[in-house]
Write a protein that holds these residues in place. Structure first.
Motif, PDB file in Angstrom:
ATOM      1  N   GLN A  51     -22.980 -77.519 -94.676  1.00  0.00           N
ATOM      2  CA  GLN A  51     -21.962 -78.390 -94.075  1.00  0.00           C
ATOM      3  C   GLN A  51     -22.482 -79.104 -92.826  1.00  0.00           C
ATOM      4  N   LEU A  52     -23.313 -78.364 -92.057  1.00  0.00           N
ATOM      5  CA  LEU A  52     -23.806 -78.937 -90.799  1.00  0.00           C
ATOM      6  C   LEU A  52     -25.147 -79.656 -90.964  1.00  0.00           C
ATOM      7  N   ASP A  53     -25.637 -79.673 -92.197  1.00  0.00           N
ATOM      8  CA  ASP A  53     -26.912 -80.326 -92.500  1.00  0.00           C
ATOM      9  C   ASP A  53     -28.048 -79.723 -91.668  1.00  0.00           C
ATOM     10  N   ILE A  54     -28.079 -78.398 -91.655  1.00  0.00           N
ATOM     11  CA  ILE A  54     -29.155 -77.690 -90.944  1.00  0.00           C
ATOM     12  C   ILE A  54     -30.096 -77.123 -92.005  1.00  0.00           C
ATOM     13  N   SER A  55     -31.381 -77.296 -91.793  1.00  0.00           N
ATOM     14  CA  SER A  55     -32.330 -76.663 -92.720  1.00  0.00           C
ATOM     15  C   SER A  55     -33.298 -75.812 -91.922  1.00  0.00           C
ATOM     16  N   GLY A  56     -33.775 -74.760 -92.562  1.00  0.00           N
ATOM     17  CA  GLY A  56     -34.698 -73.838 -91.896  1.00  0.00           C
ATOM     18  C   GLY A  56     -34.504 -72.440 -92.437  1.00  0.00           C
ATOM     19  N   GLU A  57     -35.168 -71.510 -91.814  1.00  0.00           N
ATOM     20  CA  GLU A  57     -35.138 -70.114 -92.254  1.00  0.00           C
ATOM     21  C   GLU A  57     -34.026 -69.380 -91.503  1.00  0.00           C
ATOM     22  N   ILE A  58     -33.118 -68.778 -92.249  1.00  0.00           N
ATOM     23  CA  ILE A  58     -32.072 -67.984 -91.582  1.00  0.00           C
ATOM     24  C   ILE A  58     -32.729 -66.731 -91.021  1.00  0.00           C
ATOM     25  N   PHE A  91     -35.098 -73.603 -82.692  1.00  0.00           N
ATOM     26  CA  PHE A  91     -34.174 -72.610 -83.241  1.00  0.00           C
ATOM     27  C   PHE A  91     -32.773 -73.212 -83.147  1.00  0.00           C
ATOM     28  N   THR A  92     -31.942 -72.910 -84.125  1.00  0.00           N
ATOM     29  CA  THR A  92     -30.552 -73.350 -84.073  1.00  0.00           C
ATOM     30  C   THR A  92     -29.653 -72.115 -84.116  1.00  0.00           C
ATOM     31  N   PHE A  93     -28.783 -71.986 -83.137  1.00  0.00           N
ATOM     32  CA  PHE A  93     -27.856 -70.851 -83.081  1.00  0.00           C
ATOM     33  C   PHE A  93     -26.451 -71.376 -83.394  1.00  0.00           C
ATOM     34  N   VAL A  94     -25.807 -70.747 -84.337  1.00  0.00           N
ATOM     35  CA  VAL A  94     -24.495 -71.239 -84.772  1.00  0.00           C
ATOM     36  C   VAL A  94     -23.464 -70.119 -84.657  1.00  0.00           C
ATOM     37  N   GLN A  95     -22.366 -70.427 -83.988  1.00  0.00           N
ATOM     38  CA  GLN A  95     -21.218 -69.498 -83.930  1.00  0.00           C
ATOM     39  C   GLN A  95     -20.025 -70.222 -84.536  1.00  0.00           C
ATOM     40  N   THR A 128     -39.906 -62.109 -92.063  1.00  0.00           N
ATOM     41  CA  THR A 128     -39.825 -60.875 -92.850  1.00  0.00           C
ATOM     42  C   THR A 128     -39.994 -59.638 -91.991  1.00  0.00           C
ATOM     43  N   ARG A 129     -40.195 -59.845 -90.676  1.00  0.00           N
ATOM     44  CA  ARG A 129     -40.373 -58.671 -89.830  1.00  0.00           C
ATOM     45  C   ARG A 129     -39.000 -58.105 -89.476  1.00  0.00           C
ATOM     46  N   GLY A 130     -38.712 -56.989 -90.038  1.00  0.00           N
ATOM     47  CA  GLY A 130     -37.418 -56.379 -89.741  1.00  0.00           C
ATOM     48  C   GLY A 130     -36.713 -55.998 -91.030  1.00  0.00           C
ATOM     49  N   GLN A 131     -35.712 -55.180 -90.869  1.00  0.00           N
ATOM     50  CA  GLN A 131     -35.020 -54.666 -92.042  1.00  0.00           C
ATOM     51  C   GLN A 131     -34.142 -55.739 -92.673  1.00  0.00           C
ATOM     52  N   ASN A 132     -34.062 -55.684 -93.973  1.00  0.00           N
ATOM     53  CA  ASN A 132     -33.201 -56.586 -94.760  1.00  0.00           C
ATOM     54  C   ASN A 132     -33.489 -58.057 -94.472  1.00  0.00           C
ATOM     55  N   MET A 133     -34.718 -58.362 -94.129  1.00  0.00           N
ATOM     56  CA  MET A 133     -35.047 -59.764 -93.886  1.00  0.00           C
ATOM     57  C   MET A 133     -35.997 -60.246 -94.977  1.00  0.00           C
ATOM     58  N   PHE A 134     -35.829 -61.473 -95.360  1.00  0.00           N
ATOM     59  CA  PHE A 134     -36.661 -62.036 -96.421  1.00  0.00           C
ATOM     60  C   PHE A 134     -36.744 -63.538 -96.191  1.00  0.00           C
ATOM     61  N   ARG A 135     -37.713 -64.155 -96.868  1.00  0.00           N
ATOM     62  CA  ARG A 135     -37.856 -65.601 -96.712  1.00  0.00           C
ATOM     63  C   ARG A 135     -36.787 -66.291 -97.559  1.00  0.00           C
ATOM     64  N   ASP A 136     -35.988 -67.126 -96.936  1.00  0.00           N
ATOM     65  CA  ASP A 136     -34.914 -67.768 -97.693  1.00  0.00           C
ATOM     66  C   ASP A 136     -35.045 -69.287 -97.698  1.00  0.00           C
ATOM     67  N   TRP A 137     -36.075 -69.816 -97.053  1.00  0.00           N
ATOM     68  CA  TRP A 137     -36.269 -71.268 -97.014  1.00  0.00           C
ATOM     69  C   TRP A 137     -37.503 -71.587 -97.841  1.00  0.00           C
ATOM     70  N   TRP A 138     -37.409 -72.585 -98.680  1.00  0.00           N
ATOM     71  CA  TRP A 138     -38.526 -72.847 -99.586  1.00  0.00           C
ATOM     72  C   TRP A 138     -39.800 -73.230 -98.838  1.00  0.00           C
ATOM     73  N   MET A 139     -39.626 -73.858 -97.652  1.00  0.00           N
ATOM     74  CA  MET A 139     -40.817 -74.259 -96.891  1.00  0.00           C
ATOM     75  C   MET A 139     -41.618 -73.034 -96.421  1.00  0.00           C
ATOM     76  N   THR A 140     -40.913 -72.005 -95.957  1.00  0.00           N
ATOM     77  CA  THR A 140     -41.647 -70.813 -95.498  1.00  0.00           C
ATOM     78  C   THR A 140     -42.233 -70.054 -96.687  1.00  0.00           C
ATOM     79  N   LYS A 141     -41.555 -70.164 -97.848  1.00  0.00           N
ATOM     80  CA  LYS A 141     -42.118 -69.524 -99.044  1.00  0.00           C
ATOM     81  C   LYS A 141     -43.443 -70.194 -99.413  1.00  0.00           C
TER      82      LYS A 141
END
Lengths: 211, 201
Positions: A74-81, A105-109, A141-154
């Protein structure tokens, strides 16, 4: 004949791999140097924060990660969560997440009741962003339950693997080429041995010496 | 010109051979880090002590940590030494590549316990890859051997830059390899620019 063939193709592979990975090697070399010397003045930069308020609608997804992805669209933000609801959002916000790109970095609340997202974009200086290219594939990927979710980082992480394997291939190929030049063997053995001894000192020697 | 070529070729060879073990360390650890591998994570932890130590009246955390680990006969690179007044303890992590010790001092009794974990060779490679790194600025390199590694890490970069630059020069001399070489260089440059721009902007 077969040996000559190996020599021929090995030499070509050494040159072509080196040329293909040239810029990647420079990037990781220089960014590694920057990370090791963060006290260098030109590297230091104060990040600049830009804040905004954007309207959002409540996502159909019910899980935290799915909601974050929906809000990003919705906010047109791309990157790795990087993190969802860590730390937990403060009321009246219902969702907090951060999105990582090398230079910002983008922080969203998000407050879904009011349909408002508070967005803070933290932009770093060029050299900080450049240095983060060194770590961006692994930091997601450093940390628990973290994974690459952006195709660029993959894709980038595949490149990092390819570079590491390419360097190993170039090393093996280089050692093979050196061994074919008989007059260079003696000095080469001295150089290789010096390298092996000094490297082994750190890799296994320190643990053996100081146990 | 011929002498320059010969010198460049020989230096490319000698320096490349010297540096190759270090590059193996970086390449292997890169793959481990990239796949979030934590070798030796399940290595057993041994705890020894408690041993009575003298807690010096020292503000500087590195000096404090150094003093206490010296009393215990431990040496290595100090991590972030933490004073925890609420818990009445001081925690001192000490690292040697492939081995990690955590000294915990109870400030009320001056008794120190040492937890030792030896995650091993591959873990040591990962540790060396991250050292000195961007964290613990002003603290890292507090042990002579790790300071030496820091210099080696920087030297590795400079030598890699020389190896790549000299490699490009040696390639340009080989006329027969120019065409395919240019294609490889171009393909690498295009994929590099696309990826870096995508990640940066």
């Amino acid at each position: 004949m077969a040996r000559r063939g190996l020599t021929y193709w090995n030499r070509k592979l050494h040159i072509y791999l080196g040329l293909y990975f040239l810029l990647f090697l420079w990037l990781f070399a220089v960014s590694g140097l920057i990370l090791n010397n963060t006290h260098w003045t030109f590297v230091k930069s104060k990040p600049v924060d830009v804040r905004s308020e954007e309207p959002v609608t409540t996502p159909a997804a019910t899980d935290d990660f799915g909601m974050a992805q929906d809000v990003m669209r919705q906010l047109d933000i791309s990157g790795e969560i990087h993190a969802v609801n860590r730390p937990r959002p403060k009321p009246p916000h219902d969702l907090f997440f951060s999105v990582v790109r090398a230079q910002y970095f983008t922080f969203v609340q998000v407050n879904f009741d009011e349909g408002v997202a508070n967005v803070r974009v933290r932009k770093w200086g060029f050299w900080s962003g450049f240095a983060r290219l060194h770590t961006v594939a692994s930091m997601s990927t450093r940390g628990q339950n973290m994974f690459r979710d952006w195709w660029m980082t993959k894709v980038w992480s595949v490149c990092v693997d390819a570079l590491a394997i390419g360097v190993l291939a170039m090393l093996c190929g280089g050692i093979y080429m050196w061994w074919q030049i008989k007059p260079k063997r003696r000095v080469g053995i001295v150089c290789l041995s010096l390298g092996c001894v000094s490297c082994a000192l750190f890799v296994i020697g320190l643990r053996a010496l100081f146990t | 010109m011929k002498a320059f070529y010969r010198w460049t070729r020989d230096l490319h060879l000698w320096l490349g051979l010297f540096l190759s073990p270090f590059l193996v360390v970086y390449a292997v650890s890169t793959i481990l880090i990239n796949h979030n591998a934590t070798p030796g994570r399940d290595a057993p932890e041994e705890t020894s002590g408690p041993v009575l130590v003298v807690v010096p009246d020292e503000e500087d955390r590195i000096r404090l940590g150094r003093d206490i680990i010296a009393q215990l006969g431990i040496t290595g690179e100090l991590g972030g030494v933490r004073r925890m007044p609420a818990q009445q303890k001081i925690v001192i992590p000490v690292n040697v590549p492939g081995k990690r010790q955590v000294v915990t001092v109870d400030t009320t009794t001056s008794l120190a316990t040492v937890a030792t974990k030896s995650p091993g060779f591959l873990s040591g490679l990962v540790y060396l890859h991250f050292a000195p790194g961007q964290h613990l600025v002003g603290i890292s390199g507090n042990w002579f051997w790790m300071r030496l590694w820091h210099w080696m890490a920087d030297a590795t970069v400079y030598v890699v830059l020389f190896l790549t630059a000299s490699g490009v020069y040696l390639w340009t001399v080989l006329k027969a390899e120019r065409k395919v070489g240019l294609i490889c260089l171009g393909a690498g440059a295009v994929s590099f620019v696309v990826l870096v721009c995508g990640l940066l902007f």
